[in-house]
Write a protein that holds these residues in place. Structure first.
Motif, PDB file in Angstrom:
ATOM      1  N   ILE A  69       0.837  -1.203   0.000  1.00  0.00           N
ATOM      2  CA  ILE A  69       0.000   0.000   0.000  1.00  0.00           C
ATOM      3  C   ILE A  69       0.868   1.248   0.000  1.00  0.00           C
ATOM      4  CG2 ILE A  69      -1.630   1.358   1.396  1.00  0.00           C
ATOM      5  CD1 ILE A  69      -2.853  -1.364   2.265  1.00  0.00           C
ATOM      6  N   LYS A  73       1.002   4.179  -2.901  1.00  0.00           N
ATOM      7  CA  LYS A  73       0.785   5.595  -2.597  1.00  0.00           C
ATOM      8  C   LYS A  73       1.972   6.426  -3.054  1.00  0.00           C
ATOM      9  CE  LYS A  73      -2.395   5.239   1.284  1.00  0.00           C
ATOM     10  NZ  LYS A  73      -2.586   5.446   2.720  1.00  0.00           N
ATOM     11  N   GLN A  82      -4.545   0.568  -8.413  1.00  0.00           N
ATOM     12  CA  GLN A  82      -4.423  -0.128  -7.137  1.00  0.00           C
ATOM     13  C   GLN A  82      -5.350  -1.342  -7.073  1.00  0.00           C
ATOM     14  OE1 GLN A  82      -4.060   2.178  -3.456  1.00  0.00           O
ATOM     15  NE2 GLN A  82      -4.113   4.021  -4.749  1.00  0.00           N
ATOM     16  N   TYR A  86      -4.627  -5.589  -6.911  1.00  0.00           N
ATOM     17  CA  TYR A  86      -5.288  -6.565  -6.032  1.00  0.00           C
ATOM     18  C   TYR A  86      -5.824  -7.747  -6.845  1.00  0.00           C
ATOM     19  CZ  TYR A  86      -8.516  -8.051  -2.240  1.00  0.00           C
ATOM     20  OH  TYR A  86      -9.201  -8.734  -1.268  1.00  0.00           O
ATOM     21  N   ASP A 127      -7.543  -4.692   7.621  1.00  0.00           N
ATOM     22  CA  ASP A 127      -6.562  -3.924   6.840  1.00  0.00           C
ATOM     23  C   ASP A 127      -6.940  -3.901   5.359  1.00  0.00           C
ATOM     24  OD1 ASP A 127      -5.140  -3.501   9.175  1.00  0.00           O
ATOM     25  OD2 ASP A 127      -3.473  -4.853   8.641  1.00  0.00           O
ATOM     26  N   ASP A 130     -10.074  -1.699   4.984  1.00  0.00           N
ATOM     27  CA  ASP A 130      -9.722  -0.277   5.124  1.00  0.00           C
ATOM     28  C   ASP A 130      -9.082   0.249   3.847  1.00  0.00           C
ATOM     29  OD1 ASP A 130     -10.698  -0.238   7.709  1.00  0.00           O
ATOM     30  OD2 ASP A 130      -8.716  -0.327   8.658  1.00  0.00           O
ATOM     31  N   TRP A 131      -8.146  -0.530   3.320  1.00  0.00           N
ATOM     32  CA  TRP A 131      -7.472  -0.124   2.083  1.00  0.00           C
ATOM     33  C   TRP A 131      -8.480  -0.031   0.933  1.00  0.00           C
ATOM     34  CZ3 TRP A 131      -6.574  -3.566  -2.178  1.00  0.00           C
ATOM     35  CH2 TRP A 131      -5.894  -2.953  -3.232  1.00  0.00           C
ATOM     36  N   ASN A 134     -10.627   3.053   1.127  1.00  0.00           N
ATOM     37  CA  ASN A 134      -9.892   4.243   0.667  1.00  0.00           C
ATOM     38  C   ASN A 134      -9.762   4.277  -0.850  1.00  0.00           C
ATOM     39  OD1 ASN A 134      -9.502   5.322   3.232  1.00  0.00           O
ATOM     40  ND2 ASN A 134      -7.632   4.144   3.557  1.00  0.00           N
TER      41      ASN A 134
END
Length: 192
Positions: A69, A73, A82, A86, A127, A130-131, A134
């Motif tokens: 991550i 960024k 991004q 994944y 985690d 959350d990612w 965002n």
């Protein structure tokens, strides 16, 4: 976490493979020791109990995710880039024979698992969510995605769809996972 010398790295490598292919109760220290040509006691030296090994493995996956991550960024990857990372990662793991994602690998046994394994699994799942929250929020704000439901609903849908698709793909083949990724993109309003 214990020192990651070459033996420890190999133990984690095979443990991860077995965990993602067989689940928590589907492998033992004997499976790992046979692959490495070492005694079970050598594994116990690093991880006295299986729960220590699996908790350390899930914690290592969390650290690896955090590094990925941060790199995305730093390189200012778009939300789509991004998310594609994944998807590509899920396909790569499937191609390596790992049918189950790390947080999904313990789900079937979750209620019987030791607390430290449950904790690390939930932290890893949190985690990831959350990612994804965002990424999806940024993509929505920047016009890369188009959907009207809450962002967290879509983040959960992405994880749930990929987890399920990886399981079904283990018997139906890679095309199932590819179709699931295409469906996720469609739900997000992702138009190539």
């Amino acid at each position: 976490m214990t020192d990651l010398n070459p033996t420890n790295q190999q133990i984690l490598h095979y443990a991860r493979h077995f965990l993602q292919c067989r689940g928590y109760n589907g492998f033992s220290y004997k499976d790992i020791s046979q692959k490495l040509g070492i005694k079970n006691a050598s594994i116990h030296h690093y991880y006295p109990k299986k729960e220590d090994l699996v908790a350390a493995l899930l914690e290592e996956r969390r650290k690896s995710l955090a590094v990925s991550i941060a790199q995305m960024k730093e390189s200012e990857k778009s939300a789509r880039e991004q998310l594609q990372y994944y998807f590509d990662y899920a396909l790569q793991e499937f191609d390596e024979g790992k049918c189950i994602c790390p947080p999904g690998s313990v789900i079937i046994d979750f209620h019987e698992l030791p607390e430290k394994v449950k904790k690390q699994d939930m932290l890893l799942l949190d985690d990831i969510l959350d990612w994804l929250n965002n990424v999806l929020r940024t993509g929505l704000e920047q016009g890369e995605f188009e959907f009207s439901d809450p962002v967290d609903t879509h983040a959960e849908m992405v994880v749930e769809t990929l987890m399920g698709a990886r399981l079904v793909s283990s018997i139906k083949g890679r095309k199932t996972l590819v179709r699931a990724i295409s469906s996720i993109k469609s739900c997000l309003g992702w138009r190539d």
